[in-house]
Design a protein around this motif. Structure first.
Motif, PDB file in Angstrom:
ATOM      1  N   ALA A 187       1.154  -1.038  -0.007  1.00 31.43           N
ATOM      2  CA  ALA A 187       0.069  -0.313  -0.369  1.00 31.43           C
ATOM      3  C   ALA A 187       1.086   1.560  -0.132  1.00 31.43           C
ATOM      4  O   ALA A 187       1.887   1.283   0.633  1.00 31.43           O
ATOM      5  N   TYR A 207      -4.312  -5.136   5.798  1.00 32.15           N
ATOM      6  CA  TYR A 207      -3.804  -3.824   5.540  1.00 32.15           C
ATOM      7  C   TYR A 207      -5.046  -2.521   6.183  1.00 32.15           C
ATOM      8  O   TYR A 207      -4.881  -1.187   6.014  1.00 32.15           O
ATOM      9  N   VAL A 236      -4.047   0.290  -2.591  1.00 31.13           N
ATOM     10  CA  VAL A 236      -3.260  -0.498  -2.187  1.00 31.13           C
ATOM     11  C   VAL A 236      -2.654  -1.821  -4.026  1.00 31.13           C
ATOM     12  O   VAL A 236      -3.377  -1.179  -4.691  1.00 31.13           O
TER      13      VAL A 236
END
Length: 171
Positions: free
Chosen positions: A83, A127, A151
């Protein structure tokens, strides 16, 4: 087509077609179709949109930049490989901070502290948790800043960028 079988496990489909002249059906004709799966990119959204609107941050304070409104998703993969978080607008002296404790993710900070690359194969939900922990410290002037988030899934497919506007005010 309503066939929902896995195209990787069963890539070839047989389709039968017959015609009716109002009285009789013809013998069926068959065709084979090969289904090829494509990689859908991951995505980041904020309350249903790709733009979060405006967050308020106090000059000189560490403030949460995206909070619980960010949703990270990938329709065909449970894992992401990276990311990026970057301040792309506004004259800023400050830095970002994220919480990566207990994950397989590490981060690389740019020279200014206003660009972070998160790297490491981990779950989409991990994430998401990391991005929700994003804090921003503005140490310079009041005004509006823009943060870009993106991402990348385990197949290397990048999401479209998403943006957060941060309005820095005096305390």
């Amino acid at each position: 087509n309503t066939d929902v079988r896995d195209p990787v496990a069963l890539p070839v489909r047989r389709i039968a077609v017959s015609l009716n002249d109002g009285r009789h059906y013809s013998l069926p004709a068959f065709v084979r179709v090969t289904i090829v799966a494509i990689n859908d990119p991951p995505g980041i959204r904020f309350d249903g949109t790709r733009r979060n609107g405006t967050r308020i941050a106090k000059l000189g304070a560490m403030e949460t930049a995206v909070a619980d409104t960010v949703v990270v998703e990938d329709p065909d993969s449970d894992r992401l490989q990276s990311a990026s978080i970057e301040m792309i607008a506004g004259n800023v002296d400050g830095y970002f901070s994220v919480n990566i404790a207990g994950t397989n993710v590490s981060f690389i900070s740019g020279d200014s502290g206003l660009k972070i690359e998160l790297v490491g194969l981990d779950d989409v939900s991990t994430y998401q948790r990391i991005l929700r922990s994003l804090d921003f410290a503005n140490l310079s002037t009041i005004g509006t800043r823009m943060i870009r988030l993106q991402v990348v899934d385990e197949d290397g497919e990048a999401s479209p960028p998403s943006y957060v506007d941060v309005n820095v005010i005096k305390t």
